[in-house]
Design a protein around this motif. Structure first.
Motif, short mmCIF file in Angstrom:
data_model
loop_
_atom_site.label_atom_id
_atom_site.label_comp_id
_atom_site.label_asym_id
_atom_site.label_seq_id
_atom_site.Cartn_x
_atom_site.Cartn_y
_atom_site.Cartn_z
N ASN A 302 0.84 -1.21 0.00
CA ASN A 302 0.00 0.00 0.00
C ASN A 302 0.86 1.26 0.00
OD1 ASN A 302 -2.53 -1.07 -0.14
ND2 ASN A 302 -2.87 -1.08 2.06
N ALA A 303 1.93 1.22 0.82
CA ALA A 303 2.83 2.39 0.89
C ALA A 303 3.45 2.64 -0.48
CB ALA A 303 3.91 2.15 1.93
N PHE A 349 -13.38 -4.58 0.67
CA PHE A 349 -13.77 -4.04 -0.65
C PHE A 349 -13.61 -2.54 -0.78
CE2 PHE A 349 -16.55 -7.79 -0.08
CZ PHE A 349 -15.86 -8.62 -0.95
N PHE A 350 -13.22 -1.86 0.30
CA PHE A 350 -13.03 -0.42 0.11
C PHE A 350 -11.69 -0.20 -0.58
CE2 PHE A 350 -11.19 3.66 1.07
CZ PHE A 350 -12.21 4.50 0.67
N THR A 351 -11.74 0.38 -1.76
CA THR A 351 -10.50 0.68 -2.47
C THR A 351 -10.66 1.96 -3.27
OG1 THR A 351 -8.85 -0.14 -4.04
CG2 THR A 351 -11.14 -0.80 -4.45
N THR A 352 -9.56 2.69 -3.39
CA THR A 352 -9.59 3.87 -4.25
C THR A 352 -8.69 3.62 -5.46
OG1 THR A 352 -7.79 4.79 -2.95
CG2 THR A 352 -10.02 5.54 -2.39
N LYS A 353 -8.21 2.36 -5.54
CA LYS A 353 -7.29 2.03 -6.65
C LYS A 353 -8.09 1.64 -7.88
CE LYS A 353 -3.89 0.73 -3.31
NZ LYS A 353 -3.18 -0.32 -2.61
N PRO A 354 -7.47 1.77 -9.07
CA PRO A 354 -8.21 1.44 -10.28
C PRO A 354 -8.61 -0.04 -10.33
CG PRO A 354 -5.98 2.23 -10.78
CD PRO A 354 -6.11 2.23 -9.31
N VAL A 355 -9.67 -0.32 -11.08
CA VAL A 355 -10.15 -1.70 -11.21
C VAL A 355 -8.98 -2.56 -11.71
CG1 VAL A 355 -11.84 -3.19 -12.37
CG2 VAL A 355 -12.41 -0.82 -11.79
N GLY A 356 -8.84 -3.72 -11.08
CA GLY A 356 -7.76 -4.61 -11.50
C GLY A 356 -6.54 -4.46 -10.62
N GLY A 358 -6.76 -2.75 -7.26
CA GLY A 358 -7.13 -2.82 -5.84
C GLY A 358 -8.30 -3.76 -5.63
N THR A 359 -8.21 -4.56 -4.56
CA THR A 359 -9.33 -5.44 -4.23
C THR A 359 -10.05 -4.91 -2.98
OG1 THR A 359 -7.94 -6.79 -2.83
CG2 THR A 359 -8.21 -7.50 -5.12
N GLY A 360 -9.35 -4.07 -2.24
CA GLY A 360 -9.93 -3.55 -1.01
C GLY A 360 -9.93 -4.57 0.11
#
Ligand code: ADP
Length: 397
Positions: A302-303, A349-356, A358-360
């Motif tokens: 994440n970092a 499931f909380f993610t701010t990363k693009p689809v593919g 981040g899974t959250g």
């Protein structure tokens, strides 16, 4: 030295015989006794007020403080607040709070309760305020009694409890979904593997281009199934607290082994400054090394993901805090976390990363691993400046 003449000397013994002097003497004695009694009661009332563990202040309808108890000075400092405006003393403001509990209590002649958040010595504190009217003999309000109870710890525990309850509810839901998905997923994977196995049988009968497209598709399906299985495993481990055997774990060793795993990814970040500060005297903690490595891996990835264009610093630290807490900290100078997202990052499931990408699931797994180790995770983050994730373990029993 000669003592001043007494009343008896001045008016003569004859008058006292008439009873007048005795009466005057009795009155003086009575007055003296009632003064003593008043003083005793005053001290008693002061002792009661000082015994109240909440901050207490009596204020006028104009908001001027007329008296306070001892706890007031402990919480709000040394200088006397008598005569000053309550909003100035409590908030450093030049106007009444909106809404002001004291004004409401005064105008309605009824008790008013509110919760206020104050900043004292750079710390946010929650106060439960009770304003009650003090009435004159006709029952009209003349002053307001303010009681302020510090409920910061209660609110913190409540928030933690709510969070834990939410996590366990979501965990149960996640486990249900994961079980449902697992079976069809295993079937898809089985069938696609069967197709791949049988492809050579028809190889010569298919046009070259069609054959390679088929091979490519089956490969993609296999990879995507494997990714789904990882997510499902993540969901299951999130909902199922770890109950395996624990040992003494050297957090420094966990850091070194985990960093070895991700070091190859450091090459993707040419602008990365990686630093490691491991306390050589760090005591071991009770835990399960592979789980802790997984937790650290998630925090590290994440970092790295947070660094804008791969530029910035990541630092991993281990240290002892307050003599009884063993901390594992991952700090980055990345994008930081928006205030409104901070409360959601541990939810599955909380993610701010693009689809593919981040899974959250990373932080929710970290949360359940920390819980299984009786550890807590502290997060400090400022948008565009960076984040610090600190896992706080207890000492080994
Ligand atoms: P994922 O990494 O798959 O998105 P996580 O549960 O690990 O899932 O993280 C959830 C979200 O928390 C991320 O999408 C990101 O918005 C935020 N986050 C986590 N760690 C950091 C960090 N170090 N810096 C900024 N944001 C972070």
């Amino acid at each position: 030295m000669k003592s001043p003449p007494s009343l008896e000397d001045l008016i003569g013994i004859e008058y006292s015989k008439l009873g007048f002097f005795r009466e005057a003497q009795e009155k003086i004695a009575q007055l003296h006794a009632s003064t003593l009694e008043l003083e005793r009661r005053r001290q008693q009332i002061q002792a009661i007020l000082d015994g109240i563990t909440d901050v207490m202040a009596v204020i006028t309808p104009e908001g001027r403080i007329t008296s306070v108890n001892r706890v007031f000075y402990e919480v709000f400092g040394g200088s006397s607040p008598i005569g000053r405006a309550c909003y100035n003393v409590f908030r450093g403001s030049d106007r009444f709070c909106d809404p002001c509990p004291a004004t409401i209590a005064y105008e309605t002649n009824r008790l008013c309760r509110q919760e206020h958040i104050l900043t004292l010595q750079n710390k946010t504190r929650h106060f439960e305020i009770t304003a009650s009217p003090l009435r004159d003999p006709q029952g009209r309000p003349c002053h307001i009694l303010l009681l302020k109870r510090d409920v910061t710890l209660e609110r913190e525990y409540q928030a933690k409890l709510n969070h834990a309850e939410k996590m366990s509810a979501v965990g149960l839901l996640a486990a249900g979904v994961a079980h449902e998905i697992n079976n069809p997923l295993t079937a898809i994977l089985g069938f696609v593997q069967a197709i791949r196995k049988r492809l050579p049988e028809v190889r010569d009968r298919l046009p070259q281009e069609f054959r390679s497209t088929l091979e490519e598709y089956t490969e993609i399906i296999t990879d995507e199934c494997a990714r789904c299985q990882e997510i499902v495993q993540g969901l299951l481990s999130f909902s199922r607290p770890y109950t395996g055997a624990t040992t003494a774990v050297d957090l420094n060793q966990c850091v070194q082994e985990t960093v070895r795993l991700v070091r190859h990814r450091f090459r993707e970040f040419p602008g990365l400054q990686y630093a490691q500060e491991l306390d050589a005297k760090l005591p071991p903690i009770q835990g399960e090394p592979s789980q802790i490595k997984q937790l650290l891996l998630n925090l590290l990835l994440n970092a790295l993901d947070a660094l804008p264009n791969g530029h910035g610093a990541v630092r991993v630290r281990t240290f002892v805090r307050n003599d009884h807490e063993v901390c594992l900290e991952v700090q980055d100078t990345g994008c930081g976390i928006e205030r409104e997202s901070l409360g959601k990052i541990f939810a599955p499931f909380f993610t701010t990363k693009p689809v593919g990408r981040g899974t959250g699931m990373g932080l929710s797994m970290c949360y359940s691993i920390a819980q299984a180790h009786n550890a807590s995770i502290e997060v400090e983050s400022e948008p565009h400046k960076g984040s610090t994730f600190r896992v706080v373990f207890g000492l080994m029993p």
